[in-house]
Design an enzyme around this catalytic site. Structure first.
Site, mmCIF file in Angstrom:
data_model
loop_
_atom_site.group_PDB
_atom_site.id
_atom_site.type_symbol
_atom_site.label_atom_id
_atom_site.label_comp_id
_atom_site.label_asym_id
_atom_site.label_seq_id
_atom_site.Cartn_x
_atom_site.Cartn_y
_atom_site.Cartn_z
ATOM 1 N NE ARG A 70 -3.805 1.998 2.355
ATOM 2 C CZ ARG A 70 -4.879 2.055 3.102
ATOM 3 N NH1 ARG A 70 -5.015 1.214 4.108
ATOM 4 N NH2 ARG A 70 -5.826 2.917 2.858
ATOM 5 C CB SER A 72 -1.387 5.941 1.779
ATOM 6 O OG SER A 72 -2.188 4.830 2.140
ATOM 7 C CG HIS A 222 -1.568 8.559 -9.598
ATOM 8 N ND1 HIS A 222 -0.352 8.737 -8.992
ATOM 9 C CD2 HIS A 222 -2.209 7.591 -8.883
ATOM 10 C CE1 HIS A 222 -0.268 7.935 -7.940
ATOM 11 N NE2 HIS A 222 -1.374 7.229 -7.851
ATOM 12 C CD GLU A 283 -4.092 4.911 -7.492
ATOM 13 O OE1 GLU A 283 -4.685 5.529 -8.387
ATOM 14 O OE2 GLU A 283 -3.644 5.477 -6.489
ATOM 15 N NE ARG A 289 -10.217 1.660 -1.212
ATOM 16 C CZ ARG A 289 -9.614 1.040 -0.233
ATOM 17 N NH1 ARG A 289 -10.277 0.182 0.529
ATOM 18 N NH2 ARG A 289 -8.340 1.251 0.033
#
Lengths: 340, 340
Positions: A70, A72, A222, A283, A289
């Site tokens: 992950r 973050s 991104h 992603e 989500r």
């Protein structure tokens, strides 16, 4: 074959987060013992993956996700060297277990223990371990391990060269990806990530990195941050800074993924950026989500936007598979060894 | 009529920069006298404008530029309160002189002495002076007066409310615009500006500012940063954060300019963002000054990209004139008083 170059292990066994909590507790109270991660059961790992990432891969018609810890959660700015090394080991080992349990669907990419304002030796040691022992095919490199204080040298600075040498030596690309933001006013996935993507590209314009590393391959996630939308600005800035045109100066070595969550954005990406430089990515399960009420599909089901593009089938094949096999040679060799 | 909402005084009389140099020298050596700006001659101001901004306005078929001090020169993070107030006065007074010399082509927008981590009293005092004495129609508000350290509260925080109250009271909009970057690894016009634009939008999503200020009008420059390209991400993040949809939550009060320097970017902007929220802007003479070899025209001649859009003439009229008159009511009244 559909290869998603950008998936993070955003959902993990309880023991993994308990280990992290114990690490953070020890940073506050050094009399606590150095935590050791408890081994999650295969069943627990399997259940989480099957109910999340793997479920969506199957629903959306994907095959393989290039899977990393992950983003973050990397938190390079938290704790000391020992904490960061232990955390990197735990996160990468958990990725490895997913790739062992689901070899047909997940290939490993690692995080590196890059401590802010420290040499890259720990990162290089972990890179070697992940390549040699865990069969990882790439790495996430954090351009700002300080978490928003921007204390690291430019990505084109010689500070990074020992790491780049190892990436090239092992034929592993790096995705440039920050972690969480230390500023409460800068949202991680809504602002910091996109800013860091854009900043990496601007640093590449200003420097001459790829003269020294013609074989280095870097992915800006991104959708390249703000770059494709402001492509004229970047072409113009390269010109003002008396740097060469972007196609030779940057775009022989830099790739953008397709983590752009609406059709007009994907359309722009493909209109502006050469198809050779675009890698399919979603992603998923990640920053966004939910289901887009305008389409009835998940925002991050980026395959649908590419399917809808009016481009030749061989271009789509490059984006879904061919480019990834070229940018990640170790992935290509793994697949070929399996007859794929 | 063609109204360019985004022009900076990037070229100034020598005496102006000499004044700034004297200010900076005094910050190093407090025994030096407090500098006083020497008044440039009308001829010097006229010559610079006629050979630069006004020349391009005429060549490109424009009319009026909403004109403000050079953004990268605001440097709110440099010096003490006195230095910053004196500098703001000098910059705004120089803008005022341009508007007096060329009333048909330039309308004033001011910078504000926003010292990092200080209350906004000085900024409000200068706002009042500029509105009441200089006929300014808007202001540039720096969301990060620290120059990249991001020490200011979110734009939705009550810290900013006294300033917003004055903006609303005087019917003057603000363009959210940072100044130069204190990080050598973050290029101002190539990275920091775009990041700050995007961050402002994300802050608006996270907060509820426009419930408290339904009449506040804020312009996010540079085409809204990365926002239109990642419009799906922002719609999805609003959804994940359980905030209302963007059209009601943010887009009743926020406007994007057209400082996007290539046709595909402008096409995306108009495809994604309602035409009511788009203001013509070029940032000329600004960040990108060269000629695009692909078109043979200046990158920042953004009027050409809008001219080329396949949209109704009345939409173009809104972007070139109508929206600006609505967002800047004082500009509209000035124009009407002149019979325009």
């Amino acid at each position: 074959m559909i290869i998603d170059c950008h998936g993070h292990q955003t959902l993990t066994p309880d023991s993994h987060m308990e280990f992290r909590a114990a690490q953070l507790a020890r940073l506050e109270n050094r009399t606590l013992p150095r935590p050791v991660p408890e081994r999650a059961s295969d069943d627990e790992i399997r259940e989480i993956i099957e109910n999340n990432q793997l479920k969506y891969i199957k629903e959306r018609g994907g095959d393989i996700t290039i899977f990393s810890p992950r983003a973050s959660g990397m938190q390079h700015h938290v704790g000391d060297a020992e904490t960061l090394i232990d955390w990197s080991h735990a996160c990468n080992d958990l990725i490895h277990r997913v790739t062992q349990l689901f070899p047909d669907n997940f290939i490993g990419v690692g995080m590196l223990p890059q401590r802010p304002d420290a040499p890259l030796d720990d990162a290089i040691a972990e890179l070697e371990r992940c390549v040699n022992e865990l069969d990882f095919v790439g790495f996430n490199v954090n351009p700002d391990p300080s978490g928003g204080k921007w204390t690291a040298p430019s990505l084109t600075d010689r500070y990074w060269y020992p790491l780049y040498e190892k990436l090239v030596e092992h034929e592993v690309p790096a995705m440039i990806h920050v972690s969480s933001s230390c500023h409460p006013t800068i949202h991680a996935t809504g602002s910091f990530y996109i800013a860091a993507d854009t900043n990496a590209f601007m640093q590449f314009i200003q420097g001459d990195l790829f003269k020294d590393f013609p074989d280095l391959k870097l992915i800006i996630p991104h959708g390249g941050g703000a770059v494709p939308y402001h492509w004229g600005r970047y072409r113009g800035l390269a010109d003002m800074l008396k740097q060469p045109p972007l196609d030779g100066h940057v775009m022989q070595n830099v790739y953008f993924d397709t983590c752009v969550y609406h059709q007009p954005g994907i359309d722009l990406l493909f209109r502006v950026i050469d198809v050779e430089n675009i890698l399919f990515g979603s992603e998923m399960v990640g920053a966004v989500r939910g289901i887009d009420p305008e389409t009835g599909h998940h925002f991050d089901d980026t395959k649908r936007y590419i399917d809808a593009l009016d481009i030749p089938a061989e271009h789509k094949a490059k984006v879904f598979e061919g480019n990834a096999r070229r940018v990640y040679p170790r992935l290509d060799r793994l697949l070929k060894a399996r007859g794929k």
